[in-house]
Structures are given as C-alpha cells and as structure tokens.
Design an enzyme around this catalytic site. Structure first.
Site, mmCIF file in Angstrom:
data_model
loop_
_atom_site.group_PDB
_atom_site.id
_atom_site.type_symbol
_atom_site.label_atom_id
_atom_site.label_comp_id
_atom_site.label_asym_id
_atom_site.label_seq_id
_atom_site.Cartn_x
_atom_site.Cartn_y
_atom_site.Cartn_z
ATOM 1 N N GLY A 47 0.805 -1.213 0.000
ATOM 2 C CA GLY A 47 0.000 0.000 0.000
ATOM 3 C C GLY A 47 0.837 1.261 0.000
ATOM 4 N N ALA A 87 12.228 -1.337 7.135
ATOM 5 C CA ALA A 87 13.402 -0.491 7.317
ATOM 6 C C ALA A 87 13.466 0.666 6.311
ATOM 7 C CB ALA A 87 14.689 -1.325 7.268
ATOM 8 N N ARG A 89 13.474 0.715 3.182
ATOM 9 C CA ARG A 89 14.604 0.381 2.324
ATOM 10 C C ARG A 89 14.253 0.128 0.860
ATOM 11 N NH1 ARG A 89 14.635 -4.752 1.173
ATOM 12 N NH2 ARG A 89 16.827 -4.883 0.638
ATOM 13 N N GLN A 90 12.974 0.014 0.494
ATOM 14 C CA GLN A 90 12.674 -0.411 -0.878
ATOM 15 C C GLN A 90 13.033 0.642 -1.929
ATOM 16 O OE1 GLN A 90 12.187 -3.325 -1.872
ATOM 17 N NE2 GLN A 90 11.058 -4.521 -0.393
ATOM 18 N N THR A 91 12.664 1.889 -1.693
ATOM 19 C CA THR A 91 12.941 2.909 -2.720
ATOM 20 C C THR A 91 14.443 3.009 -2.985
ATOM 21 O OG1 THR A 91 10.972 4.141 -2.118
ATOM 22 C CG2 THR A 91 12.653 5.336 -3.350
ATOM 23 N N ALA A 282 16.656 9.276 -4.940
ATOM 24 C CA ALA A 282 15.483 9.045 -4.082
ATOM 25 C C ALA A 282 15.778 8.154 -2.879
ATOM 26 C CB ALA A 282 14.365 8.421 -4.910
ATOM 27 N N LYS A 283 15.328 8.601 -1.726
ATOM 28 C CA LYS A 283 15.430 7.805 -0.496
ATOM 29 C C LYS A 283 14.025 7.452 -0.007
ATOM 30 C CE LYS A 283 17.568 11.276 1.416
ATOM 31 N NZ LYS A 283 18.333 12.181 2.288
ATOM 32 N N GLY A 286 9.108 5.766 4.377
ATOM 33 C CA GLY A 286 7.999 5.022 4.975
ATOM 34 C C GLY A 286 7.849 5.187 6.476
ATOM 35 N N GLU A 287 8.888 4.874 7.222
ATOM 36 C CA GLU A 287 8.806 4.983 8.687
ATOM 37 C C GLU A 287 9.040 6.403 9.199
ATOM 38 O OE1 GLU A 287 10.561 0.789 10.178
ATOM 39 O OE2 GLU A 287 11.543 1.771 8.495
#
Lengths: 332, 156
Positions: A47, A87, A89-91, A282-283, A286-287
């Site tokens: 999501g 974490a 970490r995906q992007t 890009a970083k 999310g968190e």
C-alpha cells in the site's frame, strides 16, 4: 480553560537494515513478447506505492512510459529476492537494484541492436520510446518489439544487484556510523489544550519531509498524511494494555485509532536534496514520516500549559493527572 | 434455514440461508460478492460497510434474515457499464487508496454521503466517513477524492 501552544519536532532516520547487516536487493529485466519489458523483482507492495515507484524508476532508466512495463513481483518462484518491505529500504535499495538491472538491460539491447543494425559499435546508441536509436543518424533504429520477434527463442535479459554500504558499531563504545543514507524531516503543530477536560485538539500542522528525490510526489504526500495520522493516534489515544504478554484491549472499541474526524489538514512540504548513491537521488520515507509528530505535539502541549509530558499516550485522563501533579508541586 | 428475498446491486435473489448467517456471510459466501471485506467483525472498523435501503450499515452487524426484502448496494454494484463510479474514479485519481482493505466500505460511505448531501462541507465529509477506519492514508486524500467526486457528479 483553553490554552494554545505551538511545538516543533525534527528527526533524522537511517534507512535500511544498517549496522553492517547484509542488505541486498536484486532484480531481473526481461524483454517480453510484443516488446514490453518485464521487471522481475521481490519488491512487496503493502500500500506504500512500491509497485508504482519501482515501475517509474525502471521506465526512467529504459526511456519507456510506466504503461510499457510489467512488474512481476511477490511470487518467490519467479523472481530474485529483494529483501523485506521494511526499514524504509525499498525505494533506495530495491530502486537501486532495478536501476542497475535496467542499465545492464540497456547494454544488452544495444548489443543486439548493433548486430541487427549492422553497426561497428554500441557507441552513440540511445533508448527512445521503446526503440534503440543511433543518436547522430536516427534512421538507424530498431524497436523493442522487432527485437523481441527476432530473438523470440533467445531471451534478452539482464540482472542487477545492489548491496547497501553500512558499517558495524563498536560494541564497546556504541560509536560508529551504522546507517546510510539518512532522511530528515520536521513538523510543527498548534494545539489547544482544555485544562478542565484534558482534551488536546490539533489546530494546524506543517510537515516537511526530505525524500532525496520525490519519485511520486502524490504517493509521498499520502505517506506523510498516513504517518501523521498514525503518530497522532500514538501520541493521544493509542494505549497498548499488555498483561502477561497478551493484549487486553484488542478491540477497536477499546483501542482507539484516529478516525477522519480526529485527523486535520496537514500542510505538506517535500524537500528534494538528491542523495548521490540513490536511484535518481530518491530515499525512502515510509517509517520516518511518523517520527517527528509526537514530539511536536508534546512540545506544543508544553508551550500551551508549561507541563512536560514524558509518557504516551496523552489521553485526557493522563493529562489531567499531570496537570494536578503540577499544581500540587507548585503548592508545596 | 430461512427463505429471504434480497435485491443486491439491482438483482433480485431468492435464497435459503442459515438463521445465524450475517449479511456479510450472505454477500460473500452465498452470493460470491467478495468485494465486501470483513475487518473487526464487531461493527467498529467499517470495512464491511454496504448500503442498505439508502443507509450505510456494517454488514457484520446485520443478520441475513433482517435483510429480507431490502435493497443492498455493494462495491460490485457501483460500476456502470464497465465504467467506474465517479467516487471510485476520484479515489484513484486523488491517490486515496493505499493497502485498499478499507476502500470498498470507504467508497460506499462516500457515495451514501453524496447521495444525501451533494455539497458536504469538509467537516461533513470527515463525519460521513468517520465510521470507516483507515490506517494508511490519514484520510486527507479521501477528503480530496470526495471533493473531486462531487464535481464529477455535478458534471454528469
């Protein structure tokens, strides 16, 4: 009595597993029948918009539109591992793996185009809207579709991998640089505290988030709103009552999370300061989008009534208790 | 077993169901309309929202036999000849969908709100969807989507 106050919270957050832990993402890019491009990658969509962002990164690298790419993900029998959707970490990590895989794919496509266009070298070849084109003599061109027909019995594909760079902390001193890269944010809120009821109302909020580069500003704003709302619940209502390891209030009637009526408009500011090791700068965010909100709210409460709250959530009961304690201390 | 006749998305069904079935079970298990989601199962989260005779209800709190003779709209009933309902289109365009689990209920609450009040204020929109919990979006994009949908509906 109703008292207003303003508070600011700032945070920095290290993305990825960190502390020297192996943090690896992989992807495979394949030319599909009809000239479409498939990106096979273990990235997980929960999501947060990973699917959209990963397709955008692939499209950018291959000179395609998002519609030309199929992302094949979330089926471990079909694709390499890209680690967890965790974490933040995906992007950064998986985005980098996809960019590397697409760059390798570009080389593969250039090699095949060199043969088909009878060229001496791949120098000067570029990718343009689903075609390989010789930049100084654009009559020399071949489409991905044509290449997929010629090479229908031989798969054109390339892989890519990104291994994040982190170092372990000194176990003795706890010193070191366990994370890289970091992302930064700041939030300011205005609250109104009712000192008779202990109710804290949020009036205004401004929230700035550094993303390196906003792959998709729309999704980024959604993440910021979502993080704000979750943190608002964390700060003001959500109280996990554990007893012997079991949650006692495991119902939404007893564990309150914010509704649309608790949430307010948030003025969102996206800061783009590209990270040079990141895919197009890009970083992940999310968190971190949750982190500065509760401090901002607590600082605003302090600014309004002069009382430091050190325990969450600031429910009306807890706030009334803190107000009474402060009054009692004053009298002593 | 009890016989009921129920209109779902403009289609009349005459079916025989167990007395202890909830409306959500009738919709999902008997009629195969799995767009309606079960969240908490106790009327707190709104994920199972459907429109019953013009009013939104938690389909986990309505017994199947209580729906006898009623007209139900589920998320499957919003598409018109293959085109998305203006509320659905607006949700997509506004980026109001993240994990998606609350969305069928949220979209139906938004539709029911706009059916009754085509010009809701921000406060009324927030109240209209306040029975539907969402953990992902922070609701603000849903507000934006509802305003977009208001314009689309007016333009029709």
């Amino acid at each position: 009595m109703k008292k207003r106050g303003i508070g600011v919270g700032v945070s920095f957050y290290g993305t990825g597993y960190g502390n020297g832990f192996p943090d690896i993402s992989r992807a495979i890019v394949r030319l599909l029948p009809g000239g479409r491009v498939g990106i096979y990658c273990g990235v997980t969509e929960v999501g947060q918009g990973a699917k959209t962002a990963m397709i955008q990164i692939g499209a950018e690298t291959l000179g395609l539109t998002e519609k030309d790419i199929d992302l094949i993900h979330e089926d471990t029998s079909l694709m390499p591992d890209s680690g967890t959707a965790a974490a933040t970490r995906q992007t950064y990590n998986t985005g980098n793996a996809i960019k590397v895989a697409c760059e390798n794919m570009r080389k593969e496509l250039f090699e095949k185009a060199k043969i088909e266009l009878e060229l001496n070298s791949t120098a000067g070849l570029v990718l343009e809207n689903g075609e390989v084109v010789l930049s100084f003599f654009p009559q020399k061109r071949i489409s991905f579709k044509r290449l997929s027909e010629i090479y229908k019995d031989e798969i054109i594909e390339a892989g890519g991998e990104f291994v994040a760079q982190t170092t372990t902390m000194d176990p003795e001193t706890g010193q070191g640089a366990p994370y890289w890269p970091y992302t930064f944010n700041a939030c300011a809120v205005e609250v109104e505290v009712d000192t008779n009821t202990g109710i804290v109302d949020l009036l205004r909020a401004v929230f700035a988030q550094d993303a390196g580069r906003a792959v998709n500003p729309h999704l980024l704003e959604g993440q910021m709103d979502g993080g704000f709302a979750m943190a608002l619940g964390y700060a003001l209502f959500e109280d996990l009552k554990l007893e012997n390891g079991a949650m006692k209030n495991n119902k939404f009637s007893k564990y309150l999370i914010p509704t649309a009526m608790d949430m307010i408009d948030v003025e969102k500011i996206i800061i783009e300061d590209p990270e040079n090791t990141a895919p197009y700068g890009a970083k992940g965010i999310g968190e971190p989008v949750m982190i500065p909100i509760a401090p901002a709210i607590l600082n605003a409460i302090y600014n309004a009534i002069g009382i430091r709250i050190t325990e969450l959530p600031v429910t009306p009961e807890n706030l009334m208790k803190a107000i009474r304690e402060a009054e009692a201390n004053k009298q002593n | 077993m009890v016989d009921i006749s129920i209109t779902v998305n403009d289609k009349l069904y005459k079916i025989s169901i167990n007395e202890n079935m909830r409306l959500i079970d009738v919709l999902r298990d008997e009629l195969g309309l799995i767009g309606t989601k079960e969240g908490c199962g106790e009327g707190e989260c709104g994920a199972c929202t459907v429109i019953m005779d013009g009013e939104i209800v938690n389909s986990c709190l309505v017994m199947g036999f209580q729906a006898d003779g009623s007209s139900i709209v589920t998320i499957e009933g919003l598409e018109r000849e293959g085109d998305l309902h203006p509320v659905q289109r607006a949700y997509i365009e506004a980026g109001a969908v993240q994990c998606g689990f609350c969305i069928p209920g949220m979209v139906l609450s938004t539709k029911a709100l706009l059916d009754k009040n085509p010009n809701p204020s921000d406060e009324e929109i927030r109240e209209g969807i306040s029975g539907n919990l969402c953990r992902c979006t922070g609701y603000n994009k849903m507000l934006e989507a509802t305003k977009k949908a208001m314009e689309y509906i007016k333009g029709e």
